[in-house]
Design a protein around this motif. Structure first.
Motif, PDB file in Angstrom:
ATOM      1  N   GLU A 175      51.109 -28.647  25.345  1.00 22.63           N
ATOM      2  CA  GLU A 175      52.489 -29.423  25.618  1.00 22.63           C
ATOM      3  C   GLU A 175      52.612 -30.112  27.001  1.00 22.63           C
ATOM      4  N   TYR A 176      52.933 -31.304  27.266  1.00 22.63           N
ATOM      5  CA  TYR A 176      53.530 -31.605  28.511  1.00 22.63           C
ATOM      6  C   TYR A 176      54.925 -31.344  28.962  1.00 22.63           C
ATOM      7  N   THR A 177      54.911 -30.373  29.910  1.00 23.35           N
ATOM      8  CA  THR A 177      56.387 -30.055  30.515  1.00 23.35           C
ATOM      9  C   THR A 177      56.558 -30.305  31.792  1.00 23.35           C
ATOM     10  N   LEU A 178      57.839 -30.661  32.142  1.00 23.16           N
ATOM     11  CA  LEU A 178      58.335 -31.336  33.360  1.00 23.16           C
ATOM     12  C   LEU A 178      57.878 -30.460  34.652  1.00 23.16           C
ATOM     13  N   VAL A 179      57.432 -30.925  35.701  1.00 27.03           N
ATOM     14  CA  VAL A 179      57.147 -30.584  36.815  1.00 27.03           C
ATOM     15  C   VAL A 179      58.189 -30.788  37.877  1.00 27.03           C
ATOM     16  N   GLN A 180      58.217 -32.217  37.981  1.00 24.74           N
ATOM     17  CA  GLN A 180      59.246 -32.801  39.148  1.00 24.74           C
ATOM     18  C   GLN A 180      59.574 -33.997  38.694  1.00 24.74           C
ATOM     19  N   GLU A 181      60.908 -34.640  38.715  1.00 22.19           N
ATOM     20  CA  GLU A 181      61.327 -35.841  38.488  1.00 22.19           C
ATOM     21  C   GLU A 181      61.875 -36.543  39.943  1.00 22.19           C
ATOM     22  N   ASN A 182      61.883 -37.963  39.624  1.00 21.43           N
ATOM     23  CA  ASN A 182      62.275 -38.875  40.858  1.00 21.43           C
ATOM     24  C   ASN A 182      61.463 -38.869  41.950  1.00 21.43           C
ATOM     25  N   ILE A 183      60.321 -38.774  41.873  1.00 20.28           N
ATOM     26  CA  ILE A 183      59.564 -38.367  42.955  1.00 20.28           C
ATOM     27  C   ILE A 183      59.668 -39.719  43.936  1.00 20.28           C
ATOM     28  N   ARG A 184      59.707 -39.433  45.213  1.00 15.78           N
ATOM     29  CA  ARG A 184      59.974 -40.248  46.268  1.00 15.78           C
ATOM     30  C   ARG A 184      58.871 -40.213  47.531  1.00 15.78           C
ATOM     31  N   MET A 185      58.627 -41.287  47.851  1.00 19.20           N
ATOM     32  CA  MET A 185      57.700 -41.619  49.000  1.00 19.20           C
ATOM     33  C   MET A 185      58.270 -41.665  50.301  1.00 19.20           C
ATOM     34  N   LYS A 186      57.481 -41.175  51.381  1.00 17.40           N
ATOM     35  CA  LYS A 186      58.180 -41.465  52.783  1.00 17.40           C
ATOM     36  C   LYS A 186      57.571 -42.632  53.213  1.00 17.40           C
ATOM     37  N   PRO A 187      58.126 -43.399  54.301  1.00 11.80           N
ATOM     38  CA  PRO A 187      57.812 -44.629  54.635  1.00 11.80           C
ATOM     39  C   PRO A 187      56.273 -44.542  55.284  1.00 11.80           C
ATOM     40  N   SER A 188      56.138 -43.356  56.141  1.00 13.40           N
ATOM     41  CA  SER A 188      54.775 -43.502  56.833  1.00 13.40           C
ATOM     42  C   SER A 188      54.060 -42.180  56.450  1.00 13.40           C
ATOM     43  N   GLY A 189      52.513 -42.325  56.441  1.00 11.98           N
ATOM     44  CA  GLY A 189      51.960 -41.375  55.858  1.00 11.98           C
ATOM     45  C   GLY A 189      50.718 -40.529  56.902  1.00 11.98           C
ATOM     46  N   THR A 190      50.370 -39.452  56.618  1.00 12.69           N
ATOM     47  CA  THR A 190      49.259 -38.666  57.407  1.00 12.69           C
ATOM     48  C   THR A 190      48.058 -38.684  56.622  1.00 12.69           C
ATOM     49  N   ILE A 191      47.772 -39.334  55.777  1.00 14.53           N
ATOM     50  CA  ILE A 191      46.416 -39.257  54.996  1.00 14.53           C
ATOM     51  C   ILE A 191      46.061 -40.832  54.581  1.00 14.53           C
ATOM     52  N   TYR A 192      44.758 -40.853  54.806  1.00 14.53           N
ATOM     53  CA  TYR A 192      44.381 -42.367  54.010  1.00 14.53           C
ATOM     54  C   TYR A 192      43.034 -42.141  53.402  1.00 14.53           C
ATOM     55  N   SER A 193      43.007 -42.857  52.318  1.00 10.88           N
ATOM     56  CA  SER A 193      42.036 -42.669  51.385  1.00 10.88           C
ATOM     57  C   SER A 193      41.042 -44.080  51.341  1.00 10.88           C
ATOM     58  N   HIS A 290      39.781 -59.706  36.285  1.00 15.42           N
ATOM     59  CA  HIS A 290      40.632 -60.163  37.904  1.00 15.42           C
ATOM     60  C   HIS A 290      40.502 -58.904  38.618  1.00 15.42           C
ATOM     61  N   ARG A 291      39.759 -58.815  39.858  1.00 13.97           N
ATOM     62  CA  ARG A 291      39.842 -58.038  40.633  1.00 13.97           C
ATOM     63  C   ARG A 291      40.685 -58.530  41.995  1.00 13.97           C
ATOM     64  N   GLU A 292      41.122 -57.525  42.814  1.00 13.82           N
ATOM     65  CA  GLU A 292      42.013 -57.678  43.887  1.00 13.82           C
ATOM     66  C   GLU A 292      41.825 -56.638  45.000  1.00 13.82           C
ATOM     67  N   PRO A 293      41.549 -57.046  46.327  1.00 14.59           N
ATOM     68  CA  PRO A 293      41.460 -55.749  47.268  1.00 14.59           C
ATOM     69  C   PRO A 293      42.846 -54.975  47.167  1.00 14.59           C
ATOM     70  N   VAL A 294      43.343 -53.911  47.654  1.00 15.83           N
ATOM     71  CA  VAL A 294      44.334 -53.058  47.377  1.00 15.83           C
ATOM     72  C   VAL A 294      44.561 -52.096  48.689  1.00 15.83           C
ATOM     73  N   PHE A 295      45.735 -52.240  49.160  1.00 14.98           N
ATOM     74  CA  PHE A 295      46.420 -51.312  50.069  1.00 14.98           C
ATOM     75  C   PHE A 295      47.651 -50.765  49.587  1.00 14.98           C
ATOM     76  N   ILE A 296      47.717 -49.605  49.112  1.00 16.26           N
ATOM     77  CA  ILE A 296      48.836 -48.973  48.412  1.00 16.26           C
ATOM     78  C   ILE A 296      49.299 -47.621  48.759  1.00 16.26           C
ATOM     79  N   GLY A 297      50.545 -47.468  49.069  1.00 23.11           N
ATOM     80  CA  GLY A 297      51.035 -46.245  49.306  1.00 23.11           C
ATOM     81  C   GLY A 297      52.517 -46.347  50.380  1.00 23.11           C
ATOM     82  N   SER A 298      52.633 -45.550  51.281  1.00 26.37           N
ATOM     83  CA  SER A 298      53.813 -45.614  52.032  1.00 26.37           C
ATOM     84  C   SER A 298      53.913 -46.954  52.885  1.00 26.37           C
ATOM     85  N   LYS A 299      55.144 -47.411  52.624  1.00 26.86           N
ATOM     86  CA  LYS A 299      55.465 -48.838  52.930  1.00 26.86           C
ATOM     87  C   LYS A 299      55.122 -49.366  54.443  1.00 26.86           C
ATOM     88  N   GLU A 300      55.434 -48.410  55.227  1.00 21.30           N
ATOM     89  CA  GLU A 300      54.930 -48.731  56.485  1.00 21.30           C
ATOM     90  C   GLU A 300      53.679 -48.981  56.749  1.00 21.30           C
TER      91      GLU A 300
END
Ligand code: AHG
Ligand code: MN
Ligand code: MN
Ligand code: MN
Length: 313
Positions: A175-193, A290-300
């Protein structure tokens, strides 16, 4: 959000109850629960199924693995069973499948993203986007729901119906049970992929990567879009890029069933997703491939990517 009795612990909230609390559209809840059911069969086939090739190729000329085809069949069967799906587009089929003329939802999915990683036992996933109506080629902005299932050391499901992003984990009873809700992202990050080959990067993307390294971002890349995005979402920060390359100006990832669902989830969590010039969710899909380049994650971090790409290409 419905008030819960004091002392309710997350694992007492399963996916169906959370959807009931968050989403009054019972038919949408039904589609999402059918996808959750499908994931139980997919995880079983990943863990016990054969790893060979199916002997066929998909629309992208990718050799299909038996697991690609099996996962696609499982998802399709459960979506048809829901009785409320009008049409389906899958990475593994070359045309749109019309299911039910009176259906309410058009569903796009990548049944097994990163499938070539299963034989080396790295994490893979299923990505789904859900639209109202029967039109498949809608902008991502029109999505009414998006979700992914991540088949990793734990099996987790992340969904949004437009009221925040919520994470669930599969328990011993599957069964899928809740871990966390309303996940929020910080404006800037420290990892890149960074996807794609570095020596094929354009000047703008090369400068972006150097700027990310200069600000201390660490490289974290598994080659699986779902675990790579999940890491950024659950850590709440970072930037994933699969950019335009010198020999692939449109990049690699598919707008319909990879980029739009993830862009919907990341934007719901307060992040951003761009092709370097415009928001992923605002792009009009030209065709199912349809393909597109992508940059996705922290807003800044996404804004920085757009600045380098627009200035240096
Ligand atoms: P899929 O297995 O559904 O075809 O998708 C694979 C994609 C995605 O998972 C990942 O981000 C990307 O391929 C990795 O591409 P590279 O192997 O070129 O890095
Ligand atoms: Mn593929
Ligand atoms: Mn994929
Ligand atoms: Mn795939």
């Amino acid at each position: 959000m419905v008030a819960r009795e004091p002392g309710t612990t997350p694992f007492q909230i399963d996916l169906r109850r959370h959807l009931r609390e968050n989403e009054e559209d019972r038919d949408l809840t039904r589609v999402i629960c059918e996808i959750a059911t499908a994931s139980r069969y997919v995880i079983h086939s990943i863990r016990t199924g054969e790893l060979g090739v199916a002997g066929t190729s998909n629309l992208y000329g990718e050799e299909q693995l038996a697991l690609d085809v099996l996962s696609d069949r499982i998802l399709r069967k459960r979506l048809v069973h829901s009785g409320v799906v009008s049409s389906i587009a899958s990475e593994e089929s070359s045309e749109i499948l019309s299911v039910n003329l009176t259906g309410k939802y058009a569903v796009v999915y990548d049944p097994l993203d990163g499938s070539s990683l299963v034989d080396v036992n790295l994490a893979v996933g299923t990505i789904v986007g859900i639209y109202r109506g029967e039109d498949i080629l809608q902008r991502g902005r029109n999505l009414v729901a998006a979700l992914y299932i991540l088949y990793g050391p734990r099996c987790t499901l992340v969904y949004s119906t437009g009221n925040g992003v919520h994470e669930f984990a599969m328990n011993a009873l599957m069964e899928y049970t809740l871990v966390q809700e309303n996940i929020r992202m910080k404006p800037s990050g420290t990892i890149y992929s960074p996807g794609g080959q570095r020596n094929k990067y354009t000047p703008g993307v090369e400068k972006l990567v150097q700027a990310l390294e200069a600000k201390g971002s660490k490289l974290r890349y598994s080659g699986g879009f779902v675990p790579d995005i999940n890491q950024i979402l659950i850590k709440g920060q970072g930037l994933f890029l699969y950019p335009h390359l010198q020999d692939k100006p449109e990049g690699k990832l598919r707008l319909l069933y990879e980029l739009n669902p993830m862009a919907f989830l990341i934007e719901q969590a307060g992040g951003a997703a761009s092709n370097g010039r415009e928001r992923i969710l605002d792009i009009d899909p030209k065709a199912i491939d349809h393909r597109e380049p992508v940059f996705i994650g922290s807003k800044e971090d996404v804004a920085m990517a757009e600045k380098f790409v627009q200035e240096f290409g």
